[in-house]
Design a protein around this motif. Structure first.
Motif, PDB file in Angstrom:
ATOM      1  N   ASP A   2       1.240  20.071  -4.486  1.00 23.41           N
ATOM      2  CA  ASP A   2       0.309  19.411  -3.293  1.00 23.41           C
ATOM      3  C   ASP A   2       1.263  18.637  -2.299  1.00 23.41           C
ATOM      4  O   ASP A   2       2.293  18.188  -2.518  1.00 23.41           O
ATOM      5  N   GLN A   3       0.675  18.666  -1.089  1.00 24.84           N
ATOM      6  CA  GLN A   3       1.432  18.066   0.375  1.00 24.84           C
ATOM      7  C   GLN A   3       0.980  16.761   0.040  1.00 24.84           C
ATOM      8  O   GLN A   3       0.076  16.435   0.985  1.00 24.84           O
ATOM      9  N   ARG A   4       1.934  15.816  -0.559  1.00 22.35           N
ATOM     10  CA  ARG A   4       1.576  14.395  -0.655  1.00 22.35           C
ATOM     11  C   ARG A   4       2.575  13.424  -1.255  1.00 22.35           C
ATOM     12  O   ARG A   4       3.607  14.220  -1.873  1.00 22.35           O
ATOM     13  N   ILE A   5       2.663  12.546  -0.990  1.00 22.35           N
ATOM     14  CA  ILE A   5       3.663  11.403  -1.487  1.00 22.35           C
ATOM     15  C   ILE A   5       2.994  10.290  -2.457  1.00 22.35           C
ATOM     16  O   ILE A   5       1.971   9.900  -1.627  1.00 22.35           O
ATOM     17  N   SER A   6       3.122  10.362  -3.556  1.00 22.96           N
ATOM     18  CA  SER A   6       2.622   9.351  -4.384  1.00 22.96           C
ATOM     19  C   SER A   6       3.001   7.913  -4.601  1.00 22.96           C
ATOM     20  O   SER A   6       2.521   6.850  -4.523  1.00 22.96           O
ATOM     21  N   PHE A   7       4.504   7.743  -4.649  1.00 24.65           N
ATOM     22  CA  PHE A   7       5.395   6.560  -4.410  1.00 24.65           C
ATOM     23  C   PHE A   7       6.185   6.624  -3.498  1.00 24.65           C
ATOM     24  O   PHE A   7       7.055   7.726  -3.255  1.00 24.65           O
ATOM     25  N   VAL A   8       6.620   5.303  -2.754  1.00 23.18           N
ATOM     26  CA  VAL A   8       7.946   5.403  -1.996  1.00 23.18           C
ATOM     27  C   VAL A   8       8.434   4.302  -2.820  1.00 23.18           C
ATOM     28  O   VAL A   8       7.999   3.158  -2.952  1.00 23.18           O
ATOM     29  N   THR A   9       9.768   4.288  -3.340  1.00 22.02           N
ATOM     30  CA  THR A   9      10.375   3.149  -4.134  1.00 22.02           C
ATOM     31  C   THR A   9      11.733   2.965  -2.929  1.00 22.02           C
ATOM     32  O   THR A   9      12.589   3.782  -2.964  1.00 22.02           O
ATOM     33  N   LEU A  10      11.906   1.566  -3.089  1.00 21.92           N
ATOM     34  CA  LEU A  10      12.936   0.716  -2.426  1.00 21.92           C
ATOM     35  C   LEU A  10      13.928   0.239  -3.415  1.00 21.92           C
ATOM     36  O   LEU A  10      13.418  -0.839  -4.195  1.00 21.92           O
ATOM     37  N   ALA A  11      14.960   0.457  -3.681  1.00 24.41           N
ATOM     38  CA  ALA A  11      15.968  -0.117  -4.429  1.00 24.41           C
ATOM     39  C   ALA A  11      16.376  -1.308  -3.588  1.00 24.41           C
ATOM     40  O   ALA A  11      17.038  -1.437  -2.636  1.00 24.41           O
ATOM     41  N   VAL A  12      16.008  -2.498  -4.335  1.00 19.03           N
ATOM     42  CA  VAL A  12      16.327  -3.941  -3.702  1.00 19.03           C
ATOM     43  C   VAL A  12      17.361  -4.842  -4.255  1.00 19.03           C
ATOM     44  O   VAL A  12      17.584  -4.965  -5.522  1.00 19.03           O
ATOM     45  N   THR A  13      18.185  -5.707  -3.756  1.00 19.18           N
ATOM     46  CA  THR A  13      19.429  -6.406  -4.110  1.00 19.18           C
ATOM     47  C   THR A  13      18.765  -7.764  -5.029  1.00 19.18           C
ATOM     48  O   THR A  13      19.319  -8.214  -5.711  1.00 19.18           O
ATOM     49  N   ARG A  42      -0.218  -1.086  -4.237  1.00 20.10           N
ATOM     50  CA  ARG A  42      -1.112  -0.162  -3.930  1.00 20.10           C
ATOM     51  C   ARG A  42      -0.955  -0.152  -2.215  1.00 20.10           C
ATOM     52  O   ARG A  42      -1.239  -1.159  -1.464  1.00 20.10           O
ATOM     53  N   ALA A  43      -0.440   0.813  -1.754  1.00 15.30           N
ATOM     54  CA  ALA A  43      -0.343   1.095  -0.353  1.00 15.30           C
ATOM     55  C   ALA A  43      -1.173   1.982   0.399  1.00 15.30           C
ATOM     56  O   ALA A  43      -1.222   2.207   1.753  1.00 15.30           O
ATOM     57  N   GLY A  44      -2.140   2.786  -0.134  1.00 10.46           N
ATOM     58  CA  GLY A  44      -3.200   3.563   0.171  1.00 10.46           C
ATOM     59  C   GLY A  44      -3.965   4.059  -0.912  1.00 10.46           C
ATOM     60  O   GLY A  44      -3.604   3.938  -1.924  1.00 10.46           O
ATOM     61  N   PRO A  45      -4.737   4.894  -0.547  1.00 12.78           N
ATOM     62  CA  PRO A  45      -5.589   5.423  -1.742  1.00 12.78           C
ATOM     63  C   PRO A  45      -4.991   5.927  -2.889  1.00 12.78           C
ATOM     64  O   PRO A  45      -5.271   6.187  -3.996  1.00 12.78           O
ATOM     65  N   MET A  46      -3.962   6.832  -2.427  1.00 10.32           N
ATOM     66  CA  MET A  46      -2.970   7.625  -3.500  1.00 10.32           C
ATOM     67  C   MET A  46      -1.548   7.224  -3.143  1.00 10.32           C
ATOM     68  O   MET A  46      -0.631   8.064  -3.196  1.00 10.32           O
ATOM     69  N   PRO A 129      -1.375   7.319  19.346  1.00  7.68           N
ATOM     70  CA  PRO A 129      -2.681   8.003  20.008  1.00  7.68           C
ATOM     71  C   PRO A 129      -2.926   9.318  19.327  1.00  7.68           C
ATOM     72  O   PRO A 129      -2.185   9.829  18.927  1.00  7.68           O
ATOM     73  N   GLY A 130      -4.085   9.729  19.544  1.00  7.77           N
ATOM     74  CA  GLY A 130      -4.494  11.019  19.149  1.00  7.77           C
ATOM     75  C   GLY A 130      -5.033  11.169  17.724  1.00  7.77           C
ATOM     76  O   GLY A 130      -5.114  10.346  16.986  1.00  7.77           O
ATOM     77  N   PRO A 131      -5.476  12.663  17.212  1.00  9.38           N
ATOM     78  CA  PRO A 131      -5.827  12.708  16.022  1.00  9.38           C
ATOM     79  C   PRO A 131      -4.823  12.370  14.851  1.00  9.38           C
ATOM     80  O   PRO A 131      -5.103  11.821  13.946  1.00  9.38           O
ATOM     81  N   ILE A 132      -3.510  12.506  14.935  1.00 11.23           N
ATOM     82  CA  ILE A 132      -2.554  12.152  14.178  1.00 11.23           C
ATOM     83  C   ILE A 132      -2.631  10.683  13.608  1.00 11.23           C
ATOM     84  O   ILE A 132      -2.370  10.201  12.503  1.00 11.23           O
ATOM     85  N   GLY A 133      -2.435   9.920  14.766  1.00 11.60           N
ATOM     86  CA  GLY A 133      -2.556   8.413  14.860  1.00 11.60           C
ATOM     87  C   GLY A 133      -3.827   7.933  14.011  1.00 11.60           C
ATOM     88  O   GLY A 133      -3.889   7.130  13.226  1.00 11.60           O
ATOM     89  N   GLU A 134      -5.054   8.608  13.955  1.00 11.95           N
ATOM     90  CA  GLU A 134      -6.300   8.218  13.810  1.00 11.95           C
ATOM     91  C   GLU A 134      -6.311   8.736  12.367  1.00 11.95           C
ATOM     92  O   GLU A 134      -7.050   8.143  11.331  1.00 11.95           O
ATOM     93  N   SER A 135      -5.573   9.789  11.747  1.00 17.31           N
ATOM     94  CA  SER A 135      -5.614  10.255  10.517  1.00 17.31           C
ATOM     95  C   SER A 135      -5.103   9.355   9.473  1.00 17.31           C
ATOM     96  O   SER A 135      -5.326   9.556   8.083  1.00 17.31           O
ATOM     97  N   VAL A 136      -4.342   8.251   9.765  1.00 11.14           N
ATOM     98  CA  VAL A 136      -3.672   7.560   8.840  1.00 11.14           C
ATOM     99  C   VAL A 136      -4.295   6.057   8.679  1.00 11.14           C
ATOM    100  O   VAL A 136      -3.625   5.279   7.962  1.00 11.14           O
ATOM    101  N   LEU A 137      -5.374   5.980   9.436  1.00  9.48           N
ATOM    102  CA  LEU A 137      -6.001   4.590   9.341  1.00  9.48           C
ATOM    103  C   LEU A 137      -7.143   4.574   8.389  1.00  9.48           C
ATOM    104  O   LEU A 137      -7.949   5.695   8.264  1.00  9.48           O
TER     105      LEU A 137
END
Length: 141
Positions: A2-13, A42-46, A129-137
């Motif tokens: 599937d074209q999606r990202i489930s987790f974004v992991t940041l390694a922190v000091t 949780r940063a978004g629905p998925m 602006p535009g559809p791509i900007g609206e699609s992430v809100l």
């Protein structure tokens, strides 16, 4: 796949400093918090943002490449509906101790600024602006 990202992991000091910044400073609520190891939001629905202790990250994933001084070659983004919302988020980040730029109108029609978390990960705060900007809100209201 599937074209999606489930987790974004940041390694922190310093996981405690990152927790204070995201929870105490930005007002985020953890979904999972394991002291000394990881805090997840949780940063978004998925989508989950995971802040992982760097030593534990290196044991499991490997040692990050070192490229010298400068910024990490990636950004995370938080999009809003208005320029005022962008300015408010940047002000919140500043009040949490972040180094933050002033937002600017961009040639492509957006309005963006940046702040850095305690490990230097850059967040873009933008209205697009535009559809791509609206699609992430999230839905209005």
């Amino acid at each position: 796949m599937d074209q999606r990202i489930s987790f974004v992991t940041l390694a922190v000091t310093d996981l405690d400093a990152s927790r204070r910044f995201y929870v105490g400073g930005l007002g985020w609520t953890p979904e999972l918090d394991v002291p000394g190891e990881v805090v997840m939001f949780r940063a978004g629905p998925m989508l989950v943002l995971s802040l992982w202790d760097r030593a534990a990250f290196e044991l499991e994933v490997g040692r990050p490449a070192q490229s010298g001084p400068g910024v990490v070659p990636m950004t995370l983004a938080h999009n809003g509906r208005t320029e005022a919302e962008v300015d408010a988020v940047l002000a919140l980040a500043r009040s949490a101790g972040a180094e933050a730029s002033a937002a600017q109108r961009r040639e492509w029609g957006g309005y963006t600024g940046y702040f850095a978390d305690p490990d230097g990960f850059r967040w873009e705060v933008a209205t697009n602006p535009g559809p791509i900007g609206e699609s992430v809100l999230p839905p209005a209201g």
